[in-house]
Scaffold this motif. Structure first.
Motif, short mmCIF file in Angstrom:
data_model
loop_
_atom_site.label_atom_id
_atom_site.label_comp_id
_atom_site.label_asym_id
_atom_site.label_seq_id
_atom_site.Cartn_x
_atom_site.Cartn_y
_atom_site.Cartn_z
N LEU A 35 34.78 5.95 58.27
CA LEU A 35 35.04 5.24 57.01
C LEU A 35 34.15 5.76 55.89
CD1 LEU A 35 36.63 2.94 55.68
CD2 LEU A 35 34.81 1.37 56.38
N LEU A 36 32.89 6.04 56.19
CA LEU A 36 31.98 6.58 55.18
C LEU A 36 32.43 7.97 54.72
CD1 LEU A 36 28.45 5.56 56.54
CD2 LEU A 36 29.58 4.72 54.47
N GLY A 37 32.99 8.74 55.65
CA GLY A 37 33.52 10.05 55.28
C GLY A 37 34.65 9.95 54.28
N VAL A 38 35.56 8.99 54.52
CA VAL A 38 36.69 8.77 53.61
C VAL A 38 36.19 8.33 52.23
CG1 VAL A 38 38.77 7.39 53.18
CG2 VAL A 38 38.26 8.19 55.50
N ASN B 132 36.31 10.68 48.55
CA ASN B 132 37.11 10.16 47.44
C ASN B 132 36.29 9.71 46.25
OD1 ASN B 132 40.11 10.09 48.25
ND2 ASN B 132 39.10 9.29 50.07
N VAL B 133 35.03 9.37 46.48
CA VAL B 133 34.16 8.94 45.37
C VAL B 133 33.31 10.08 44.85
CG1 VAL B 133 32.28 7.38 44.70
CG2 VAL B 133 34.08 6.57 46.23
N PHE B 134 32.71 10.86 45.76
CA PHE B 134 31.78 11.91 45.36
C PHE B 134 32.29 13.33 45.60
CE2 PHE B 134 29.25 8.20 46.69
CZ PHE B 134 28.60 7.92 45.50
N GLY B 135 33.31 13.47 46.43
CA GLY B 135 33.79 14.80 46.79
C GLY B 135 33.06 15.32 48.02
N ASN B 136 33.54 16.44 48.54
CA ASN B 136 32.94 17.08 49.71
C ASN B 136 32.30 18.40 49.29
OD1 ASN B 136 32.29 18.35 52.10
ND2 ASN B 136 34.16 17.79 53.15
N GLY C 224 27.00 13.83 68.35
CA GLY C 224 27.87 14.89 67.82
C GLY C 224 29.25 14.37 67.48
N LEU C 225 29.75 13.46 68.32
CA LEU C 225 31.06 12.86 68.08
C LEU C 225 31.05 12.02 66.80
CD1 LEU C 225 33.96 12.18 69.08
CD2 LEU C 225 32.95 10.19 70.20
N THR C 226 29.98 11.26 66.59
CA THR C 226 29.87 10.43 65.39
C THR C 226 29.87 11.31 64.13
OG1 THR C 226 28.57 8.80 66.62
CG2 THR C 226 28.49 8.65 64.24
N VAL C 227 29.12 12.40 64.18
CA VAL C 227 29.08 13.34 63.04
C VAL C 227 30.47 13.95 62.83
CG1 VAL C 227 28.06 15.46 62.12
CG2 VAL C 227 26.63 13.84 63.37
N THR C 228 31.13 14.29 63.94
CA THR C 228 32.49 14.87 63.86
C THR C 228 33.44 13.93 63.14
OG1 THR C 228 32.16 16.06 65.94
CG2 THR C 228 34.42 15.78 65.21
N LEU C 229 33.39 12.65 63.48
CA LEU C 229 34.28 11.67 62.86
C LEU C 229 33.97 11.50 61.37
CD1 LEU C 229 34.47 9.09 65.77
CD2 LEU C 229 36.38 10.43 64.85
N PHE C 230 32.70 11.59 61.01
CA PHE C 230 32.34 11.56 59.58
C PHE C 230 32.97 12.75 58.86
CE2 PHE C 230 29.39 13.36 56.38
CZ PHE C 230 29.63 12.44 55.36
N LEU C 231 32.87 13.93 59.46
CA LEU C 231 33.43 15.14 58.84
C LEU C 231 34.96 15.06 58.75
CD1 LEU C 231 31.22 17.89 60.55
CD2 LEU C 231 31.00 16.96 58.24
N ILE C 232 35.59 14.45 59.76
CA ILE C 232 37.05 14.26 59.72
C ILE C 232 37.41 13.32 58.58
CG2 ILE C 232 39.02 13.22 60.92
CD1 ILE C 232 37.86 14.34 63.53
N GLY C 233 36.65 12.24 58.44
CA GLY C 233 36.87 11.31 57.33
C GLY C 233 36.73 12.00 55.99
N ALA C 234 35.82 12.97 55.92
CA ALA C 234 35.56 13.69 54.67
C ALA C 234 36.67 14.68 54.32
CB ALA C 234 34.22 14.42 54.75
#
Length: 325
Positions: free
Chosen positions: A42-45, A49-53, A278-288
């Motif tokens: 969710l934080l990735g999404v 959308n707010v700050f960009g990647n 690593g999985l948690t970081v992966t999900l953040f990157l997917i959200g991003a």
């Protein structure tokens, strides 16, 4: 004029530094386990959308390698005997769900008049293992960037929803760890979201879900060959290369070490813990990757096809587990 240009460039650089700092901050929070996998997604999404990647050019490769590393690491928390039992139980359901989803996807694509290659990619992503299947199938059918991006967009959107919805449904239906692990391995597209949802549900669910999902991922190979035969038949092209998910072999090796090499028990818990981070970081990157432009580019018809297929495989899987398993 030069002063204005200099000021503008300076502001751009400052904004970039802020974006990078925020991005790295969330990754650090993920590493320290202060945020859960769903929250990281969710934080990735929100971030994109707010700050960009600010690291968009590295995002795709980072997701691929981190996910593979995490999956192999989770193998050190698995027992080979239990995994084999889980794999056997999910085998027939896996075969039936894969081919029924592919057949339904073909008819849905024609009914909705979705682009043929996009439709096939969405069907394969839903039937097998999400983004990994799309990445393997896209060069086989020679899809263009737009077709591949749309299919990936559909899968990533539904994956994000699944990470929150499936554990909630599982608890509402009072599913056992075993049943939930099997269900999310069958019905959630990407390995990352399968592992994330199962990990949230419990350790037994995680073991079953990871094993069944990776066994399912091996179907990339025969489905790729079948796809090549169908799509390349008219052109007579027989030189298509199939991408084989070699990291699954390393997962099996890790699982065998954990089961049959006693000394592995000393380091295995630490490796598993690192893999979960690593999985948690992966999900953040997917959200991003899920910015508003990605959502807009998907279009209504491909999204409808993805939703219909997802509901079909989710209901089919759940009914099979509850009434026939």
């Amino acid at each position: 004029m030069k002063t204005k240009q200099h000021t503008s460039a300076h502001l751009f650089q400052v904004n970039l530094y802020i974006q990078q700092a925020l991005f790295i901050l969330v990754i650090v929070l993920s590493i320290t386990s202060l945020i859960s996998p769903p929250v990281a997604l969710l934080l990735g999404v929100i971030m994109v959308n707010v700050f960009g990647n600010p690291f968009v050019e590295f995002n795709s490769k980072a997701i691929t390698y981190l996910l593979q590393f995490s999956v192999v690491g989770l193998g050190f928390g698995m027992n080979a005997t239990s995994a084999l039992s889980a794999g056997k139980e999910g085998f027939l359901l896996t075969i039936f769900s894969i081919f029924s989803t592919l057949i339904l996807g073909t008819f849905l694509g024609k009914w909705l008049k979705t682009d043929k290659k996009t439709s096939h990619l969405i069907s394969c992503g839903t039937a097998i293992c999400g983004g990994s299947a799309i990445a393997a199938i896209s060069p086989v059918i020679k899809s263009n960037d737009n077709q591949t991006s749309i299919a990936l967009g559909v899968i990533f959107i539904l994956n994000s929803i699944a990470l929150f919805v499936f554990p909630f449904i599982g608890h509402q239906l009072d599913l056992s760890q075993k049943d939930f692990g099997l269900w999310c391995a069958i019905a959630i597209h990407d390995t990352s979201s399968v592992v994330g949802a199962a990990n949230k549900y419990g350790s037994e669910a995680l073991q079953i879900a990871t094993t069944v999902k990776l066994a399912r991922a091996l179907w990339i190979i025969p489905i790729s060959l079948l796809t090549a035969a169908i799509f390349n038949k008219k052109s007579g092209n027989t030189g298509t290369k199939i991408k084989i998910p070699y990291f699954i072999g390393l997962f099996i090796v890790a699982m065998l070490f954990n089961t049959y090499v006693p000394v592995t028990a000393i380091v295995a818990p630490y490796i598993v813990n690192i893999a979960k981070i690593g999985l948690t970081v992966t999900l953040f990157l997917i959200g991003a990757t899920l910015n508003i432009n990605t959502l807009k580019s998907v279009g209504v018809k491909p999204l409808l096809q993805g939703v219909f297929l997802w509901i079909f495989i989710a209901v089919l899987g759940l009914a099979s587990i509850l009434y026939f398993h």
